[in-house]
Design a protein around this motif. Structure first.
Motif, PDB file in Angstrom:
ATOM      1  N   GLY A 239       0.796  -1.220   0.000  1.00  0.00           N
ATOM      2  CA  GLY A 239       0.000   0.000   0.000  1.00  0.00           C
ATOM      3  C   GLY A 239       0.825   1.265   0.000  1.00  0.00           C
ATOM      4  N   ASN A 240       2.158   1.147   0.020  1.00  0.00           N
ATOM      5  CA  ASN A 240       3.045   2.302   0.024  1.00  0.00           C
ATOM      6  C   ASN A 240       3.906   2.331  -1.232  1.00  0.00           C
ATOM      7  OD1 ASN A 240       2.042   2.872   2.535  1.00  0.00           O
ATOM      8  ND2 ASN A 240       3.923   2.412   3.652  1.00  0.00           N
ATOM      9  N   ARG A 241       4.613   3.435  -1.397  1.00  0.00           N
ATOM     10  CA  ARG A 241       5.600   3.568  -2.466  1.00  0.00           C
ATOM     11  C   ARG A 241       6.863   4.211  -1.903  1.00  0.00           C
ATOM     12  NH1 ARG A 241       3.046   0.344  -4.512  1.00  0.00           N
ATOM     13  NH2 ARG A 241       1.993   0.321  -6.553  1.00  0.00           N
ATOM     14  N   LEU A 242       7.994   3.865  -2.498  1.00  0.00           N
ATOM     15  CA  LEU A 242       9.241   4.553  -2.171  1.00  0.00           C
ATOM     16  C   LEU A 242       9.390   5.743  -3.106  1.00  0.00           C
ATOM     17  CD1 LEU A 242      11.879   1.704  -1.643  1.00  0.00           C
ATOM     18  CD2 LEU A 242      10.513   2.894   0.076  1.00  0.00           C
ATOM     19  N   ILE A 243       9.820   6.858  -2.560  1.00  0.00           N
ATOM     20  CA  ILE A 243      10.102   8.048  -3.358  1.00  0.00           C
ATOM     21  C   ILE A 243      11.602   8.303  -3.291  1.00  0.00           C
ATOM     22  CG2 ILE A 243       9.731  10.526  -3.630  1.00  0.00           C
ATOM     23  CD1 ILE A 243       7.034  10.166  -2.194  1.00  0.00           C
ATOM     24  N   SER A 244      12.236   8.392  -4.447  1.00  0.00           N
ATOM     25  CA  SER A 244      13.649   8.747  -4.506  1.00  0.00           C
ATOM     26  C   SER A 244      13.761  10.165  -5.038  1.00  0.00           C
ATOM     27  CB  SER A 244      14.418   7.793  -5.435  1.00  0.00           C
ATOM     28  OG  SER A 244      15.725   8.287  -5.676  1.00  0.00           O
ATOM     29  N   ALA A 245      14.385  11.041  -4.277  1.00  0.00           N
ATOM     30  CA  ALA A 245      14.584  12.438  -4.679  1.00  0.00           C
ATOM     31  C   ALA A 245      16.082  12.698  -4.738  1.00  0.00           C
ATOM     32  CB  ALA A 245      13.917  13.382  -3.685  1.00  0.00           C
ATOM     33  N   ASP A 246      16.577  13.021  -5.936  1.00  0.00           N
ATOM     34  CA  ASP A 246      18.020  13.070  -6.173  1.00  0.00           C
ATOM     35  C   ASP A 246      18.407  14.422  -6.767  1.00  0.00           C
ATOM     36  OD1 ASP A 246      20.621  12.323  -6.401  1.00  0.00           O
ATOM     37  OD2 ASP A 246      20.308  10.758  -7.899  1.00  0.00           O
ATOM     38  N   TYR A 247      19.400  15.078  -6.155  1.00  0.00           N
ATOM     39  CA  TYR A 247      19.919  16.311  -6.741  1.00  0.00           C
ATOM     40  C   TYR A 247      20.585  15.999  -8.085  1.00  0.00           C
ATOM     41  CZ  TYR A 247      19.282  19.109  -2.492  1.00  0.00           C
ATOM     42  OH  TYR A 247      18.746  19.803  -1.436  1.00  0.00           O
ATOM     43  N   SER A 248      20.282  16.804  -9.085  1.00  0.00           N
ATOM     44  CA  SER A 248      20.878  16.622 -10.405  1.00  0.00           C
ATOM     45  C   SER A 248      22.138  17.468 -10.527  1.00  0.00           C
ATOM     46  CB  SER A 248      19.877  17.035 -11.484  1.00  0.00           C
ATOM     47  OG  SER A 248      20.477  17.008 -12.768  1.00  0.00           O
ATOM     48  N   GLN A 249      23.273  16.807 -10.691  1.00  0.00           N
ATOM     49  CA  GLN A 249      24.551  17.478 -10.946  1.00  0.00           C
ATOM     50  C   GLN A 249      24.840  18.593  -9.945  1.00  0.00           C
ATOM     51  OE1 GLN A 249      23.617  18.710 -14.946  1.00  0.00           O
ATOM     52  NE2 GLN A 249      24.338  16.792 -15.852  1.00  0.00           N
ATOM     53  N   ILE A 250      24.582  18.310  -8.677  1.00  0.00           N
ATOM     54  CA  ILE A 250      24.702  19.368  -7.666  1.00  0.00           C
ATOM     55  C   ILE A 250      26.131  19.875  -7.524  1.00  0.00           C
ATOM     56  CG2 ILE A 250      24.917  17.704  -5.754  1.00  0.00           C
ATOM     57  CD1 ILE A 250      23.406  19.749  -4.006  1.00  0.00           C
ATOM     58  N   GLU A 251      27.109  18.987  -7.655  1.00  0.00           N
ATOM     59  CA  GLU A 251      28.480  19.441  -7.457  1.00  0.00           C
ATOM     60  C   GLU A 251      28.956  20.313  -8.614  1.00  0.00           C
ATOM     61  OE1 GLU A 251      31.011  16.191  -6.402  1.00  0.00           O
ATOM     62  OE2 GLU A 251      29.933  15.793  -4.538  1.00  0.00           O
ATOM     63  N   LEU A 252      28.511  20.009  -9.830  1.00  0.00           N
ATOM     64  CA  LEU A 252      28.842  20.876 -10.963  1.00  0.00           C
ATOM     65  C   LEU A 252      28.174  22.245 -10.817  1.00  0.00           C
ATOM     66  CD1 LEU A 252      28.714  18.529 -14.082  1.00  0.00           C
ATOM     67  CD2 LEU A 252      30.696  19.731 -13.160  1.00  0.00           C
ATOM     68  N   ARG A 253      26.969  22.243 -10.287  1.00  0.00           N
ATOM     69  CA  ARG A 253      26.273  23.512 -10.074  1.00  0.00           C
ATOM     70  C   ARG A 253      27.004  24.348  -9.024  1.00  0.00           C
ATOM     71  NH1 ARG A 253      20.753  23.116 -12.089  1.00  0.00           N
ATOM     72  NH2 ARG A 253      20.502  21.047 -13.007  1.00  0.00           N
ATOM     73  N   ILE A 254      27.483  23.693  -7.983  1.00  0.00           N
ATOM     74  CA  ILE A 254      28.231  24.430  -6.960  1.00  0.00           C
ATOM     75  C   ILE A 254      29.553  24.927  -7.525  1.00  0.00           C
ATOM     76  CG2 ILE A 254      29.423  24.185  -4.747  1.00  0.00           C
ATOM     77  CD1 ILE A 254      27.154  22.258  -3.938  1.00  0.00           C
ATOM     78  N   LEU A 255      30.199  24.120  -8.373  1.00  0.00           N
ATOM     79  CA  LEU A 255      31.433  24.561  -9.025  1.00  0.00           C
ATOM     80  C   LEU A 255      31.173  25.809  -9.861  1.00  0.00           C
ATOM     81  CD1 LEU A 255      34.411  24.157  -9.837  1.00  0.00           C
ATOM     82  CD2 LEU A 255      33.602  22.648 -11.667  1.00  0.00           C
ATOM     83  N   ALA A 256      30.083  25.803 -10.622  1.00  0.00           N
ATOM     84  CA  ALA A 256      29.744  26.971 -11.438  1.00  0.00           C
ATOM     85  C   ALA A 256      29.532  28.199 -10.556  1.00  0.00           C
ATOM     86  CB  ALA A 256      28.500  26.683 -12.264  1.00  0.00           C
ATOM     87  N   HIS A 257      28.959  27.993  -9.392  1.00  0.00           N
ATOM     88  CA  HIS A 257      28.703  29.110  -8.468  1.00  0.00           C
ATOM     89  C   HIS A 257      29.991  29.633  -7.845  1.00  0.00           C
ATOM     90  CE1 HIS A 257      26.839  31.423  -5.207  1.00  0.00           C
ATOM     91  NE2 HIS A 257      27.658  30.780  -4.381  1.00  0.00           N
ATOM     92  N   VAL A 258      30.788  28.732  -7.247  1.00  0.00           N
ATOM     93  CA  VAL A 258      31.960  29.201  -6.503  1.00  0.00           C
ATOM     94  C   VAL A 258      33.058  29.706  -7.431  1.00  0.00           C
ATOM     95  CG1 VAL A 258      31.474  27.694  -4.552  1.00  0.00           C
ATOM     96  CG2 VAL A 258      32.996  26.885  -6.351  1.00  0.00           C
ATOM     97  N   ALA A 259      33.180  29.107  -8.644  1.00  0.00           N
ATOM     98  CA  ALA A 259      34.213  29.538  -9.586  1.00  0.00           C
ATOM     99  C   ALA A 259      33.713  30.634 -10.515  1.00  0.00           C
ATOM    100  CB  ALA A 259      34.711  28.337 -10.404  1.00  0.00           C
TER     101      ALA A 259
END
Length: 975
Positions: free
Chosen positions: A740-760
């Protein structure tokens, strides 16, 4: 006063300094007035006054007074000008509290007595004499050794911090002489705190032996030539005058001209309104509530009174760095190199220096065997306001453990252990046979529950997540706590481990009792619940005592180094979040794991045959020695290197490099190792982790095991299940939702590349993320001049490998292996990458320079990761630290973001009416939830929003975060 009456005399000055040194700095919220010592004094005095009126406790006083020192100058300074000359001035933040404490005493409707020219001890001695002459008894509330000379048939002392009565027998036990010889003993030993000279080199033990042999000081000095030890004899003869002067200094006067008679000290009922008026003026909310309940006063009907400030001239608030004075003979001056400065950093330094010089007496802790003792300990905890806390458990797994005992520490060197689950020494292997002299666990938890859940009392411990989870199983919510492991982790990640043993050695110079020392190991080892109570009390008390001592050092460092927000917002709140996740667990499909185990075994067997054929013989594939001999001895493959033991190295890196060069056997070995590891670590092992009651698997998250802030999981480790192989994905299919339940997977997409773009600050990458473009295609287009439309897959794949490789400081050699291209070509790719995105090279160079200067790097939230080896002379070690330092701000920022999301998640779901949606797992950049089928559609947008906005408002990223979320019956399908 008449025969049968009982006089209580409180050493008020001793109370002040106990309160000041035992508690952290505290200010009144409305104006920044320092009130920490006042708060501690009031709590301690309230407990004493309340117990003094309780006929069930024991002695009930008829007369009561609090005695204070008027000033540091008394008649003793005329006898010896250097008396107390080495005492420091009181700290600036304590000066205004002296007057407030005297006003507090009067608010309690108690006599507040002090006299110019006399010390508090002289006033106490005089009242003792007068009470004895009237036939009454006296209890001196203090542990000061100077007052022990007054102990006798009708005079005893009481140490409230240890809940210990001190009579003639206790004085003899402690000092080796009866009370009437304490003056002579102190004349010989002197007192460095009060600058009483004494005789150099004569300690209490030697002094007691001399007085036993010669009778008294005068006889000893007259017959000093008979002393057999040459050096001792010469020293005593040379310092005879010092000894005589010291005797006059330590001898208490009992003829002080008292300002109030004994009859004026009659104990009156607590005036609830008067006391509450004062407490409200001081903003002591918790104590106000307790006084109101006890006295039956409506606190809401009482207005706050007015207090008079004396010596409060620091408009900016308390002086956190003033040198504490020693106002009682047991107080020690707090010294430090930075004592002249007024900063949190100086306070942290002084406390560290003071902590390193403390001695820790394991025999000082007490065992709490009955309800009366527990009630006293709880009262002390409330009075202290900050307590060390620890649970002793039957297992390191809080989902399976039972509570053996509970420990509370109420001050440095003061702790009480409450045994509740110890087994009798002769109990059988099944655990039957409970040791006598213990409270039941139910009774102990019933009494302790309100304290542990009371937000007005701070609980201090080490690695408290297990305690939090275990208490929650008993329906107790641990509120208001500090975790010194996490404090140390925030302060010093990468600079050593954060175990209690390591911290005690590092900051206190104390070798803490180890589990092996305590319980043994192997077949002869025992569990904690089999320890006899004295030894258990010492070990448990040490844990709580060390936690408090370390807390007093680490807490101001958080302020001094600007890391309070990291601890308060990322670490401490995550304790309860992770405890809830661990307690929920996740369901698995055992039958599927069994089938997968069979499949992996067949594939591994097939590979074994191929390996034997390629090697030309059978051998033990799992043996590094035999494998090395085959690869580098028999087959003569290139790149062989021997370890320190003389064997060939067959590490994963060595095999991968050989496989990349086209050698077939190393590739098959790599594949075989992966298959057998998956089988042994997951398909075979996971069913053994199923909890016998919940029927689910409960992993445990380690919060302080990486330098970057990433969590790791153990027992079982769910972080390392490979998702890029078919076999790894099949293992994920065995993690399922309940019916009666479902698993939900929530995953950041390319988070480290996004942070690299921000900090650099890379414009091209930031624009691509903002537009939702294919970041790898954009990178390929920038590097190779190929249009995004119709881009060949292999070109995009090369850009993807470079994008992710750059984040981890990939070398030309590593990229060449990954893409199966010549090293020169890989080097050209990396060079071109930096040319197209110069901000990345600038970021790397700036980060390395910052780390070489500071010794650490920081995430976008200010978390620090230390890399001391970045200054190493060894080029290889230095290069490794440089790569780690470049990656840490990026990986650490990603870890901080998901931590922030986890802390916020339960509240957000609850607020949306989705309290039934449960966060179960965190795996790197992914969160896994379980939800009823009917809640999935509503839950996914909320989960996405919390995760995508997690950095706000602390940091406004210049690139958007994207979260991919799906629901399915098993983990793999949801990913």
């Amino acid at each position: 006063m008449k025969k049968g009456d009982h006089l209580f005399l409180v050493d008020g000055s001793g109370y002040i300094f106990r309160a000041y040194h035992a508690l952290p700095p505290l200010t009144r919220k409305s104006d920044g007035l320092p009130v920490g010592a006042v708060s501690g004094f009031c709590n301690m005095l309230w407990k004493l006054v309340r117990d003094a009126r309780d006929t069930d406790v024991g002695i009930v006083p008829t007369h009561f007074a609090v005695i204070f020192d008027y000033s540091s100058k008394t008649f003793r300074n005329e006898l010896f000008s250097e008396y107390k000359a080495n005492r420091s001035a009181p700290p600036d933040d304590l000066i205004p509290q002296f007057g407030l404490i005297r006003q507090a005493t009067r608010a309690f409707d108690l006599p507040c007595i002090e006299m110019e020219g006399f010390e508090a001890d002289d006033i106490i001695a005089t009242y003792c004499r007068m009470a004895c002459e009237a036939g009454a008894d006296t209890t001196i509330v203090s542990s000061d050794k100077d007052l022990m000379q007054l102990v006798g048939a009708s005079v005893q002392m009481y140490d409230p911090m240890k809940d210990k009565q001190i009579g003639v027998a206790e004085v003899i036990e402690k000092w080796g002489v009866p009370p009437e010889k304490m003056i002579d003993l102190q004349a010989l030993t002197g007192d460095s705190v009060d600058n009483v000279p004494g005789v150099p080199g004569i300690g209490p033990k030697t002094a007691a032996q001399l007085l036993e042999e010669f009778g008294d000081l005068d006889t000893l000095l007259a017959r000093a030539s008979e002393i057999k030890q040459n050096k001792r004899r010469e020293t005593i003869i040379a310092n005879a005058d010092n000894a005589r002067v010291s005797r006059e200094l330590v001898k208490l006067r009992n003829d002080a001209p008292l300002p109030e008679t004994l009859d004026e000290l009659t104990l009156r009922p607590v005036n609830g309104p008067m006391l509450i008026s004062y407490l409200k003026a001081m903003e002591f909310t918790s104590l106000t509530r307790r006084v109101a309940e006890t006295t039956g006063t409506d606190a809401n009907a009482i207005t706050a009174g007015t207090v008079t400030l004396e010596g409060f001239e620091t408009a900016h608030g308390p002086d956190l760095d003033a040198k504490p004075a020693a106002a009682s003979t047991n107080a020690k001056a707090d010294t430090g190199a930075a004592s002249g400065q007024k900063t949190p950093a100086a306070l942290a330094e002084r406390r560290a220096q003071a902590g390193a010089g403390q001695t820790i007496d394991l025999s000082a802790y007490r065992t709490i065997r009955d309800q009366a003792g527990l009630d006293t300990l709880i009262a002390e905890a409330y009075a202290a306001g900050v307590v060390g806390f620890d649970l002793q458990m039957t297992s390191i797994d809080p989902m399976l453990a039972e509570i053996t005992g509970i420990t509370l520490g109420t001050g440095a060197g003061q702790a009480g252990y409450i045994p509740a689950g110890h087994k009798a020494q002769d109990s059988d292997l099944l655990g039957s046979g409970r040791m006598d002299g213990q409270l039941s666990l139910e009774a102990a938890l019933e009494a302790l529950g309100p304290l542990l859940s009371d937000p007005s009392v701070l609980k201090v411990g080490h690695n408290l997540k297990a305690e939090y989870l275990l208490l929650s199983r008993h329906n107790i919510a641990l509120e208001a706590f500090d975790d010194i492991m996490l404090m140390s982790y925030v302060l010093d990640a990468g600079s050593g481990n954060h175990t209690l043993d390591a911290l005690a050695q590092r900051w206190l110079g104390h070798a803490a009792t180890t589990v092996k020392d305590l319980l043994g190991s192997g077949r002869s080892g025992i569990s904690f619940d089999r320890l006899e109570l004295e030894r258990a009390t010492q070990a448990a008390g040490e844990q709580a005592d060390l936690s408090l001592r370390l807390w007093s050092i680490l807490k101001p460092r958080l302020v001094a180094e600007g890391l309070v927000s990291i601890y308060e917002r990322l670490e401490r709140p995550l304790v309860s979040t992770l405890a809830r996740m661990e307690s929920r667990g996740i369901a698995i499909d055992r039958q599927m794991l069994s089938r997968l185990s069979g499949e992996l075994a067949q594939k591994a067997a097939g590979l074994e045959d191929e390996i034997y054929k390629a090697a030309g013989e059978s051998f033990t594939i799992g043996s590094p020695k035999q494998l090395g001999d085959i690869l580098f001895g028999k087959l003569g493959l290139p790149g062989g290197a021997k370890t320190k033991t003389g064997q060939w190295s067959t590490s994963a890196q060595v095999l991968e490099e050989l496989a990349a060069e086209g050698h077939d056997l190393p590739r098959k070995i790599v594949d075989w190792r992966q298959l057998t590891k998956l089988k042994s670590t997951y398909t075979d092992a996971l069913p053994g982790y199923v909890h016998p009651e919940t029927r689910r698997v409960h992993t445990s998250y380690s919060m302080a095991s990486t330098s970057t802030g990433r969590l790791s999981s153990t027992e079982p480790n769910l972080q390392n299940i490979p998702i890029r192989t078919a076999e790894g994905r099949k293992i994920r299919t065995a993690f399922i939702a309940e019916e009666g339940n479902r698993l939900i997977s929530a995953d950041y997409s390319q988070i480290e590349l996004r942070i690299l773009a921000h900090v650099a600050d890379i414009p091209q990458l930031k624009a691509a993320f903002a537009n939702g473009d294919d970041i790898h295609a954009i990178t390929a287009s920038e590097m190779f001049g190929v249009p995004v439309e119709g881009m060949p897959r292999d070109v995009r794949s090369r850009a993807k490998a470079i994008n992710f490789g750059i984040v981890y400081g990939i070398s030309a050699f590593g990229l060449a292996n990954q893409l199966s291209i010549p090293r020169e070509e890989a080097g050209a790719y990396i060079k071109r990458y930096f040319e197209r995105f110069p901000g990345i090279r600038d970021y790397m160079d700036a980060t390395k320079a910052f780390c070489r200067d500071k010794g650490y790097v920081e995430t976008i939230f200010g978390r620090r990761a230390h890399y001391p080896d970045i200054r190493a002379s060894n080029p290889s070690i230095r290069a490794n630290s440089e790569r780690a330092a470049i990656n840490a701000p990026i990986q650490g920022s990603a870890a901080d973001i998901i931590r922030r999301a986890m802390v916020k998640m339960d509240g957000a779901l609850e607020a949306a009416g989705l309290g039934g949606v449960r966060m179960l797992l965190q795996v790197h950049d992914e969160l896994v939830f379980e939800a009823a089928e009917g809640d999935v559609e509503k839950a996914i947008p909320i989960i996405r929003k919390v995760m995508e906005d997690a950095a706000m408002p602390a940091v406004a990223l210049s690139v958007p975060l994207q979260v991919d979320a799906r629901a399915a019956h098993n983990w793999d399908e949801a990913h």
